[in-house]
Design a protein around this motif. Sequence first.
Motif, PDB file in Angstrom:
ATOM      1  N   HIS A  10      33.078  42.112  26.644  1.00  0.00           N
ATOM      2  CA  HIS A  10      34.491  41.764  26.519  1.00  0.00           C
ATOM      3  C   HIS A  10      35.395  42.938  26.918  1.00  0.00           C
ATOM      4  CE1 HIS A  10      33.422  37.962  24.880  1.00  0.00           C
ATOM      5  NE2 HIS A  10      32.973  38.433  23.728  1.00  0.00           N
ATOM      6  N   ARG A  11      34.975  44.160  26.596  1.00  0.00           N
ATOM      7  CA  ARG A  11      35.761  45.331  27.015  1.00  0.00           C
ATOM      8  C   ARG A  11      35.771  45.456  28.537  1.00  0.00           C
ATOM      9  NH1 ARG A  11      32.744  47.757  22.820  1.00  0.00           N
ATOM     10  NH2 ARG A  11      33.958  47.929  20.895  1.00  0.00           N
ATOM     11  N   ALA A  12      34.601  45.242  29.142  1.00  0.00           N
ATOM     12  CA  ALA A  12      34.521  45.301  30.595  1.00  0.00           C
ATOM     13  C   ALA A  12      35.376  44.194  31.221  1.00  0.00           C
ATOM     14  CB  ALA A  12      33.070  45.179  31.052  1.00  0.00           C
ATOM     15  N   GLY A  13      35.371  43.014  30.604  1.00  0.00           N
ATOM     16  CA  GLY A  13      36.189  41.915  31.102  1.00  0.00           C
ATOM     17  C   GLY A  13      37.677  42.214  30.991  1.00  0.00           C
ATOM     18  N   ALA A  14      38.083  42.848  29.900  1.00  0.00           N
ATOM     19  CA  ALA A  14      39.488  43.204  29.719  1.00  0.00           C
ATOM     20  C   ALA A  14      39.920  44.237  30.755  1.00  0.00           C
ATOM     21  CB  ALA A  14      39.716  43.743  28.306  1.00  0.00           C
ATOM     22  N   ALA A  15      39.046  45.212  31.016  1.00  0.00           N
ATOM     23  CA  ALA A  15      39.354  46.207  32.045  1.00  0.00           C
ATOM     24  C   ALA A  15      39.494  45.534  33.414  1.00  0.00           C
ATOM     25  CB  ALA A  15      38.264  47.273  32.081  1.00  0.00           C
ATOM     26  N   LYS A  16      38.630  44.550  33.681  1.00  0.00           N
ATOM     27  CA  LYS A  16      38.710  43.834  34.955  1.00  0.00           C
ATOM     28  C   LYS A  16      40.006  43.048  35.065  1.00  0.00           C
ATOM     29  CE  LYS A  16      36.151  43.960  37.591  1.00  0.00           C
ATOM     30  NZ  LYS A  16      36.033  44.784  38.818  1.00  0.00           N
ATOM     31  N   MET A  17      40.499  42.513  33.945  1.00  0.00           N
ATOM     32  CA  MET A  17      41.748  41.769  33.986  1.00  0.00           C
ATOM     33  C   MET A  17      42.937  42.668  34.321  1.00  0.00           C
ATOM     34  SD  MET A  17      41.243  38.564  33.782  1.00  0.00           S
ATOM     35  CE  MET A  17      39.956  39.076  34.959  1.00  0.00           C
ATOM     36  N   GLN A  18      42.882  43.922  33.922  1.00  0.00           N
ATOM     37  CA  GLN A  18      43.940  44.849  34.331  1.00  0.00           C
ATOM     38  C   GLN A  18      43.901  45.046  35.845  1.00  0.00           C
ATOM     39  OE1 GLN A  18      45.153  48.150  31.940  1.00  0.00           O
ATOM     40  NE2 GLN A  18      43.655  47.697  30.361  1.00  0.00           N
ATOM     41  N   GLU A  19      42.704  45.165  36.399  1.00  0.00           N
ATOM     42  CA  GLU A  19      42.574  45.254  37.853  1.00  0.00           C
ATOM     43  C   GLU A  19      43.095  43.974  38.505  1.00  0.00           C
ATOM     44  OE1 GLU A  19      39.022  46.906  39.858  1.00  0.00           O
ATOM     45  OE2 GLU A  19      38.166  46.928  37.828  1.00  0.00           O
ATOM     46  N   PHE A  20      42.696  42.846  37.950  1.00  0.00           N
ATOM     47  CA  PHE A  20      43.089  41.550  38.519  1.00  0.00           C
ATOM     48  C   PHE A  20      44.605  41.423  38.579  1.00  0.00           C
ATOM     49  CE2 PHE A  20      44.101  37.014  37.984  1.00  0.00           C
ATOM     50  CZ  PHE A  20      43.397  36.468  39.052  1.00  0.00           C
ATOM     51  N   LEU A  21      45.277  41.841  37.536  1.00  0.00           N
ATOM     52  CA  LEU A  21      46.740  41.767  37.529  1.00  0.00           C
ATOM     53  C   LEU A  21      47.339  42.643  38.616  1.00  0.00           C
ATOM     54  CD1 LEU A  21      47.397  41.800  33.672  1.00  0.00           C
ATOM     55  CD2 LEU A  21      47.654  39.850  35.225  1.00  0.00           C
ATOM     56  N   ARG A  22      46.754  43.811  38.838  1.00  0.00           N
ATOM     57  CA  ARG A  22      47.263  44.688  39.905  1.00  0.00           C
ATOM     58  C   ARG A  22      47.034  44.052  41.278  1.00  0.00           C
ATOM     59  NH1 ARG A  22      45.010  48.730  36.461  1.00  0.00           N
ATOM     60  NH2 ARG A  22      43.118  48.895  37.745  1.00  0.00           N
ATOM     61  N   TRP A  23      45.883  43.383  41.434  1.00  0.00           N
ATOM     62  CA  TRP A  23      45.631  42.691  42.702  1.00  0.00           C
ATOM     63  C   TRP A  23      46.672  41.595  42.932  1.00  0.00           C
ATOM     64  CZ3 TRP A  23      39.829  41.594  41.260  1.00  0.00           C
ATOM     65  CH2 TRP A  23      39.107  42.803  41.280  1.00  0.00           C
ATOM     66  N   CYS A  24      46.946  40.829  41.881  1.00  0.00           N
ATOM     67  CA  CYS A  24      47.933  39.744  41.992  1.00  0.00           C
ATOM     68  C   CYS A  24      49.302  40.300  42.354  1.00  0.00           C
ATOM     69  CB  CYS A  24      48.007  38.962  40.687  1.00  0.00           C
ATOM     70  SG  CYS A  24      46.578  37.896  40.355  1.00  0.00           S
ATOM     71  N   ASP A  25      49.706  41.335  41.651  1.00  0.00           N
ATOM     72  CA  ASP A  25      51.001  41.950  41.912  1.00  0.00           C
ATOM     73  C   ASP A  25      51.064  42.466  43.343  1.00  0.00           C
ATOM     74  OD1 ASP A  25      53.568  42.666  41.152  1.00  0.00           O
ATOM     75  OD2 ASP A  25      52.963  44.551  40.222  1.00  0.00           O
ATOM     76  N   GLY A  26      49.951  43.003  43.800  1.00  0.00           N
ATOM     77  CA  GLY A  26      49.920  43.605  45.122  1.00  0.00           C
ATOM     78  C   GLY A  26      50.087  42.621  46.268  1.00  0.00           C
ATOM     79  N   VAL A  27      49.679  41.363  46.085  1.00  0.00           N
ATOM     80  CA  VAL A  27      49.810  40.380  47.173  1.00  0.00           C
ATOM     81  C   VAL A  27      51.022  39.476  47.001  1.00  0.00           C
ATOM     82  CG1 VAL A  27      47.329  40.379  47.612  1.00  0.00           C
ATOM     83  CG2 VAL A  27      48.310  38.641  46.086  1.00  0.00           C
ATOM     84  N   GLY A  28      51.783  39.668  45.931  1.00  0.00           N
ATOM     85  CA  GLY A  28      53.020  38.910  45.780  1.00  0.00           C
ATOM     86  C   GLY A  28      52.970  37.726  44.848  1.00  0.00           C
ATOM     87  N   VAL A  29      51.885  37.580  44.068  1.00  0.00           N
ATOM     88  CA  VAL A  29      51.858  36.542  43.026  1.00  0.00           C
ATOM     89  C   VAL A  29      52.928  36.880  41.988  1.00  0.00           C
ATOM     90  CG1 VAL A  29      50.468  35.514  41.179  1.00  0.00           C
ATOM     91  CG2 VAL A  29      49.413  36.057  43.394  1.00  0.00           C
ATOM     92  N   LYS A  30      53.641  35.881  41.511  1.00  0.00           N
ATOM     93  CA  LYS A  30      54.754  36.123  40.583  1.00  0.00           C
ATOM     94  C   LYS A  30      54.399  35.856  39.123  1.00  0.00           C
ATOM     95  CE  LYS A  30      57.392  37.079  44.040  1.00  0.00           C
ATOM     96  NZ  LYS A  30      57.679  38.512  44.337  1.00  0.00           N
ATOM     97  N   VAL A  31      53.485  34.909  38.886  1.00  0.00           N
ATOM     98  CA  VAL A  31      53.100  34.541  37.519  1.00  0.00           C
ATOM     99  C   VAL A  31      51.578  34.490  37.434  1.00  0.00           C
ATOM    100  CG1 VAL A  31      53.310  32.849  35.643  1.00  0.00           C
ATOM    101  CG2 VAL A  31      55.187  33.136  37.296  1.00  0.00           C
TER     102      VAL A  31
END
Length: 261
Positions: free
Chosen positions: A57-78
């Motif tokens: 679960h800790r590894a998954g949470a860390a991955k979600m922080q990465e995922f959010l940065r990826w989303c932000d980086g390509v222009g996803v808004k929500v």
Amino acid sequence: MTRDRANAGQGPLYRLYINRLRRGLAPESVPHHVAMMIDGNRRWARQLGYQSAADGHRAGAAKMQEFLRWCDGVGVKVVSLYLLSTDNVRKRDAVELSDLNDIIAQLADEISRVPGWRIKHVGRAELLPPELLRVLREAEARTKDNTGLHVNLAVGYGGRSEIVDAVRSIIAQHDATGGSLEELAASLTPEQIGEHLYTGGQPDPDLVIRTSGEQRLSDFLLWQSAHSEFYFVEALGPDLREVDFLRAIRDYGSRDRRYGS
């Protein structure tokens, strides 16, 4: 997929491919709202020999922080992250659930400190322990005026429960005006229910991603995902790579969305 695969491809050829995928994404083809079902954390921990599901679960949470940065980086808004379901709250082992609560609290606090991001808790507050609820509310308050990436944290969330809560809210609002049940029945619309969901006022998800190869909704955004596109990734949650994410966005952009057909 093992940790070796997750760490593989970090060399120049991998980065070259990543950059090529990014350049190939037309802004108009990027989904406005992406929902993520992070799955496979416990299997990941077992496969790597960890003694506790909390490691996964800790590894998954860390991955979600990465995922959010990826989303932000390509222009996803929500982005909506499915972190803890109502079924999890009722059925998970008490020790694992306590660990999950702590991990989610830490995740919520950390992403609420990213400049510009706005955090919203979606789910039933009464199901959560006071400390986790406090952190979620502080994250919301800290970010309420931000205008960047909007992050919904689905914690203590269930799609059926959300619809029930929406209908209850509509009935209570109608009752407060003195209206009759006949008037309510005659006036009830899908749009009205949508306004009373936890995500009221937000666009529905364009794309729903789920890791670990599972192909089901598991009570996530049942109402909102009526016309969503779905993308299933074989990788376990912590092993998700940026290339997997970019391929999902590319695949979404290539689809011909036919609402209701």
